[in-house]
Design a protein around this motif. Structure first.
Motif, PDB file in Angstrom:
ATOM      1  N   LEU A 216       0.834  -1.209   0.000  1.00 40.82           N
ATOM      2  CA  LEU A 216       0.000   0.000   0.000  1.00 40.82           C
ATOM      3  C   LEU A 216       0.868   1.258   0.000  1.00 40.82           C
ATOM      4  N   GLN A 221      -0.567   4.766  -0.539  1.00 41.81           N
ATOM      5  CA  GLN A 221      -1.723   4.500   0.311  1.00 41.81           C
ATOM      6  C   GLN A 221      -1.220   4.008   1.670  1.00 41.81           C
ATOM      7  N   HIS A 222      -2.146   3.820   2.603  1.00 39.35           N
ATOM      8  CA  HIS A 222      -1.756   3.387   3.941  1.00 39.35           C
ATOM      9  C   HIS A 222      -2.744   2.354   4.473  1.00 39.35           C
ATOM     10  N   SER A 225      -5.923   4.805   8.535  1.00 42.15           N
ATOM     11  CA  SER A 225      -6.048   6.253   8.401  1.00 42.15           C
ATOM     12  C   SER A 225      -5.235   6.931   9.498  1.00 42.15           C
ATOM     13  N   TYR A 233      -7.022   3.298   3.033  1.00 40.21           N
ATOM     14  CA  TYR A 233      -7.338   3.346   1.603  1.00 40.21           C
ATOM     15  C   TYR A 233      -8.836   3.100   1.431  1.00 40.21           C
ATOM     16  N   TYR A 238      -6.802  -1.867  -4.618  1.00 43.68           N
ATOM     17  CA  TYR A 238      -5.452  -2.106  -4.092  1.00 43.68           C
ATOM     18  C   TYR A 238      -5.358  -3.508  -3.495  1.00 43.68           C
TER      19      TYR A 238
END
Length: 440
Positions: A216, A221-222, A225, A233, A238
């Motif tokens: 990610l 992306q992660h 959060s 995401y 993904y």
């Protein structure tokens, strides 16, 4: 002249004897009152600590030697030990936490730090570091800060490390692969795995809760959060892209059967590279020396595949030591941690297994003693410092539950119980439900 009654004389003699005995005691004599007081004093200074950690057999062995050494240097301290493989460790720790009976010193993973601290189960270590009981003067502020959550210090990093690919270069060479490019990609890995399958060698399974988050990050992306209330995401594609690739490799026979994999305790001794039927494992740099020693052959290390490997890679604490809030011996626990991170003789035994030491003085002291394998780890971490990005914040409460869910999804994908698309939707829905509990 009046006679003094015999009873009075006896009383006077007893008083004189008592004074003499007291005076002997005050002057360091052997009076009975001193013996009793000494026994009381000694019992007051007897310290009992409990410590828990995870790892393989090699880590268990040297940690027990470390504890024996500490007890020899501190005769009034008795340390009871608890240890297990990674997964079993957290299973054993959970009921202890629920019963408010955690060990005094807990080896903590960054992914669990938020979970335990948010439940007020860990001590804020700032006072103990500020007053010097826990000496962190030789460590960088950035390293110590990685153990902070909400401004409070809940863990002392024991070392730093980075993820990498550990491989058997001799096996690759036998298959005609003389080198791996530094900026290699997932496609390159697939081609290597295809070639090695023909030689009967497998790629070790990539741990779900470490390499999907890495993937990610390479996609900007992660996993979580920033506020920890949801996944990081929002597009399920993904998940679909990563696990479609993973399933393709599994179905092609590039990895060992999941029935066998799911029974392992993730110890070095069970790793396919160590057992001789694997050519590569994705592992943390601090595991390299142990893997090589267990394999009894020379291994090599390289960064993880990309593209965008630099964006995905990061340095993190290998593990931390935390002190439980319920501990009755917080000061003594802090003294042990301080010794563990600062004592050169202790770190000779640790030998980098818990990561590159955080103490600059210890690192300098170890330089002349580094083996070829140790030097490989030092060199790799130095390379990773220049080829990585900032670590994400510590995982939020509920992260362990989310990662268990991710493992379940991976397993159901591999067993064909769910399609990748179905698993992507279920994971996103259920994970967000778990994390939504963090909303204030």
């Amino acid at each position: 002249m009046k006679r003094i009654p015999i009873l009075v004389l006896l009383l006077v003699m007893l008083l004189l004897i008592g004074c003499s005995s007291s005076q002997q005691s005050a002057n360091g004599g052997t009076g009975t009152s001193r013996t009793i007081e000494t026994a009381k004093s000694e019992s007051k200074h007897d310290v009992k600590l409990r410590i828990a950690w995870w790892g393989g057999q090699a880590r268990h062995d040297y940690t027990l030697k470390l504890i024996e050494l500490y007890q020899q240097q501190n005769p009034g301290v008795k340390i009871d030990t608890e240890y297990a493989g990674f997964d079993d460790y957290w299973k054993k720790l959970a009921p202890q936490a629920a019963a408010n009976q955690l060990p005094d010193i807990i080896q903590m993973d960054i992914s669990y730090l938020n979970q335990y601290s948010s439940k007020n189960q860990l001590e804020d270590l700032d006072e103990l570091t500020n007053n010097g009981t826990l000496d962190v003067r030789s460590a960088s502020a950035e390293t110590i800060a990685s153990g902070r959550i909400g401004g409070k210090l809940y863990g002392i990093p024991l070392g730093v490390n980075a993820m990498g690919a550990t491989f058997d270069a001799a096996l690759l060479k036998q298959a005609g692969i003389t080198s791996i490019p530094v900026n290699w990609t997932w496609f390159d890995l697939e081609q290597i795995a295809k070639r090695m399958k023909g030689k009967g060698k497998v790629l070790d399974h990539m741990r779900f809760d470490q390499f999907f988050p890495y993937y990610l990050r390479t996609q900007n992306q992660h996993y979580f959060s920033s506020d920890g209330t949801s996944l990081g995401y929002s597009d399920p594609q993904y998940f679909i892209n990563y696990f479609t690739m993973y399933l393709k490799w599994y179905d092609a026979g590039y990895m060992r059967n999941w029935d066998k994999e799911s029974l392992t305790k993730l110890t070095p001794e069970e790793n396919p590279v160590v057992l001789g039927d694997g050519f590569m494992t994705m592992a943390w740099s601090n595991q390299f020396v142990t893997l090589q020693e267990a394999a009894k052959k020379s291994l090599s290390m390289i960064g993880l595949p990309g593209p965008n490997g630099k964006q995905g890679l990061y340095l993190k604490p290998t593990m931390l030591f935390s002190i439980s809030k319920s501990s009755k011996q917080k000061t003594e626990a802090a003294k042990f941690i301080s010794w563990f991170i600062n004592d050169l003789e202790a770190n000779k035994l640790i030998n980098g297994d818990r990561g590159i030491p955080i103490s600059a003085a210890v690192r300098e002291g170890l330089k002349p003693l580094l083996t070829e394998a140790d030097q490989k780890v030092y060199d790799y971490v130095a390379w990773a410092q220049l080829n990585s990005s900032v670590m994400d914040p510590p995982d939020p409460p509920g992260a362990a539950e989310v990662s268990k869910l991710l493992r379940d999804m991976q397993e159901q994908i591999l067993y064909r119980k769910l399609s990748v698309e179905e698993a992507a939707a279920k994971f996103m829905n259920d994970a967000n439900a778990i994390l939504s509990k963090n909303k204030k």
